[in-house]
Design an enzyme around this catalytic site. Structure first.
Site, mmCIF file in Angstrom:
data_model
loop_
_atom_site.group_PDB
_atom_site.id
_atom_site.type_symbol
_atom_site.label_atom_id
_atom_site.label_comp_id
_atom_site.label_asym_id
_atom_site.label_seq_id
_atom_site.Cartn_x
_atom_site.Cartn_y
_atom_site.Cartn_z
ATOM 1 N N LYS A 90 7.948 5.654 5.604
ATOM 2 C CA LYS A 90 6.564 5.225 5.400
ATOM 3 C C LYS A 90 5.915 6.007 4.260
ATOM 4 O O LYS A 90 5.125 5.452 3.484
ATOM 5 C CB LYS A 90 5.756 5.410 6.694
ATOM 6 C CG LYS A 90 6.132 4.398 7.768
ATOM 7 C CD LYS A 90 5.285 4.558 9.017
ATOM 8 C CE LYS A 90 5.640 3.483 10.029
ATOM 9 N NZ LYS A 90 4.872 3.612 11.284
ATOM 10 N N ASN A 150 -0.198 10.025 19.056
ATOM 11 C CA ASN A 150 0.220 10.710 20.294
ATOM 12 C C ASN A 150 -0.413 12.089 20.410
ATOM 13 O O ASN A 150 -0.837 12.688 19.419
ATOM 14 C CB ASN A 150 1.753 10.792 20.369
ATOM 15 C CG ASN A 150 2.325 11.630 19.240
ATOM 16 O OD1 ASN A 150 2.382 12.845 19.321
ATOM 17 N ND2 ASN A 150 2.706 10.963 18.137
ATOM 18 N N CYS A 195 -10.486 21.688 23.198
ATOM 19 C CA CYS A 195 -11.734 21.918 23.950
ATOM 20 C C CYS A 195 -12.031 20.710 24.839
ATOM 21 O O CYS A 195 -12.434 20.851 25.986
ATOM 22 C CB CYS A 195 -12.918 22.101 23.005
ATOM 23 S SG CYS A 195 -13.016 23.678 22.162
ATOM 24 N N CYS A 216 5.086 -1.600 25.725
ATOM 25 C CA CYS A 216 4.753 -1.876 24.330
ATOM 26 C C CYS A 216 3.241 -1.888 24.160
ATOM 27 O O CYS A 216 2.537 -2.688 24.792
ATOM 28 C CB CYS A 216 5.350 -3.224 23.928
ATOM 29 S SG CYS A 216 4.914 -3.757 22.279
HETATM 30 P P1 ATP Z 1 3.982 1.775 17.339
HETATM 31 O O1 ATP Z 1 4.156 3.093 18.008
HETATM 32 O O2 ATP Z 1 2.921 0.932 17.960
HETATM 33 O O3 ATP Z 1 5.247 1.042 17.041
HETATM 34 P P2 ATP Z 1 3.442 3.318 14.980
HETATM 35 O O4 ATP Z 1 4.411 4.331 15.507
HETATM 36 O O5 ATP Z 1 3.600 2.828 13.596
HETATM 37 O O6 ATP Z 1 3.411 2.051 15.895
HETATM 38 P P3 ATP Z 1 0.651 3.824 14.420
HETATM 39 O O7 ATP Z 1 -0.452 4.097 15.363
HETATM 40 O O8 ATP Z 1 0.573 2.613 13.581
HETATM 41 O O9 ATP Z 1 1.989 3.890 15.246
HETATM 42 O O10 ATP Z 1 0.778 5.057 13.440
HETATM 43 C C1 ATP Z 1 0.933 6.365 13.854
HETATM 44 C C2 ATP Z 1 1.816 7.028 12.822
HETATM 45 O O11 ATP Z 1 1.863 8.430 13.094
HETATM 46 C C3 ATP Z 1 3.249 6.509 12.850
HETATM 47 O O12 ATP Z 1 3.632 6.075 11.564
HETATM 48 C C4 ATP Z 1 4.055 7.721 13.299
HETATM 49 O O13 ATP Z 1 5.333 7.786 12.708
HETATM 50 C C5 ATP Z 1 3.170 8.883 12.871
HETATM 51 N N1 ATP Z 1 3.414 10.091 13.650
HETATM 52 C C6 ATP Z 1 3.268 10.230 14.987
HETATM 53 N N2 ATP Z 1 3.630 11.466 15.385
HETATM 54 C C7 ATP Z 1 3.997 12.148 14.274
HETATM 55 C C8 ATP Z 1 4.475 13.473 14.023
HETATM 56 N N3 ATP Z 1 4.651 14.355 15.011
HETATM 57 N N4 ATP Z 1 4.769 13.834 12.745
HETATM 58 C C9 ATP Z 1 4.613 12.944 11.732
HETATM 59 N N5 ATP Z 1 4.163 11.688 11.911
HETATM 60 C C10 ATP Z 1 3.857 11.268 13.155
HETATM 61 ZN ZN ZN Z 2 -11.075 24.523 21.320
#
Ligand code: ATP
Ligand code: ZN
Length: 292
Positions: A90, A150, A195, A216
């Site tokens: 990406k 997340n 916090c 999903c």
């Molecule tokens: P889905 O999980 O619904 O298939 P997605 O993973 O593309 O979609 P989005 O909400 O569109 O989720 O984007 C969140 C982005 O954050 C993603 O591209 C994911 O790879 C990135 N991401 C999440 N956790 C980390 C991390 N620990 N380090 C780097 N990038 C992260």
């Molecule tokens: Zn704090």
């Protein structure tokens, strides 16, 4: 002199003239400053990629892009990535598109998982060490935008920003795709992510229990586009010092309801760096009052 030439034209072929008109109309004092700023975007998914495109089109100086994932066909219900980019990381796909849109932006691609020990170190040093601004060498980035999906990744951004005393903005879209939020986090001054996580505050639901394995999540390009727009609008206000930056702004698309609130830091926060920043903030109070 370049500034004057551009703002004098009502419409010309230079994309900056429309942006410079913000200055002529008294919204922004000095739009040109946009070129001096560095913004880090963590998570180049549905929100982060669109935020990156908006900042690129606004003429931001430098963008640092962090993500570990590759573009998938399943991402095509969002904006920004194209089917011919499937399989690319990406971050690389983003650099490809963004550099075509605006070659003046300095783009840095970090393909990494910021929650791993080694990548977290690289993440931290990339935020603080490199500055492309000649007038302020080593001053780091001006703002970090968290666009991850997340809890662990948000906690990693929170940890880095608390340690570095780095202002950041958090964003999120709900699993059912119909609501979202943005939040401004200033270490020691506002609540940090540890916090009071915003999702818990907004809905009474802990995100850790909300993420169900194997289910999903829904997603809409509309909600993600709105949240990216709110995030970058507040980024522009923060960097260019106009209007009011929202401390927390929710978006409920079913009701078109936008709740706002302010969150003070929690003196019992579990994050040690947050407590240190809180102490510094309280100690600096007399000089803040004198400056006011
Ligand atoms: P889905 O999980 O619904 O298939 P997605 O993973 O593309 O979609 P989005 O909400 O569109 O989720 O984007 C969140 C982005 O954050 C993603 O591209 C994911 O790879 C990135 N991401 C999440 N956790 C980390 C991390 N620990 N380090 C780097 N990038 C992260
Ligand atoms: Zn704090």
């Amino acid at each position: 002199t370049k500034v004057k030439d551009m703002s004098a034209e009502v419409v010309d072929s230079n994309p900056y003239s429309r942006l410079m008109a913000l200055q002529r109309m008294g919204i922004v004092q000095n739009y040109e400053r946009i070129r001096e700023f560095s913004v880090a975007i963590v998570g180049i998914g549905g929100v982060g990629s669109v935020a990156a495109e908006m900042l690129t089109r606004c003429g931001i100086g430098r963008l640092l892009l962090y993500d570990y994932d590759k573009v998938e066909l399943a991402n095509m219900n969002r904006l920004f990535f194209r089917p011919d980019q499937v399989g690319m990381t990406k971050t690389d796909a983003a650099v490809q598109t963004l550099s075509e849109i605006n070659p003046d932006v300095v783009l840095e691609s970090y393909t990494m998982n910021i929650t791993t020990v080694q990548d977290f170190e690289t993440f931290m040093s990339s935020l603080k060490n490199k500055s492309f601004r000649p007038s302020k060498p080593g001053s780091g980035v001006d703002l970090v935008l968290s666009c991850v999906d997340n809890y662990e990744a948000r906690m990693a951004v929170n940890q880095a920003c608390n340690e570095l005393n780095q202002t950041w903005m958090e964003s999120g879209v709900s699993e059912d795709a119909v609501s979202g939020h943005i939040q401004l986090l200033i270490p020691g001054e506002t609540a940090c992510f540890a916090c009071a996580p915003p999702l818990v505050v907004a809905s009474g639901v802990d995100e850790r229990t909300l993420k169900r394995e194997g289910v999903c999540a829904a997603s809409l390009p509309t909600t993600m586009g709105v949240v990216a727009g709110l995030l970058v609008q507040n980024t522009l206000k923060f960097l260019l010092k106009f209007g009011d930056v929202s401390p927390y702004l929710g978006y409920n698309s079913l009701k078109d309801y936008f709740p706002t609130m302010e969150m003070r830091p929690n003196p019992q926060c579990s994050n040690a760096a947050c407590l240190e920043r809180q102490k510094e903030y309280i100690l600096a109070k007399p000089s803040r009052d004198a400056a006011a």
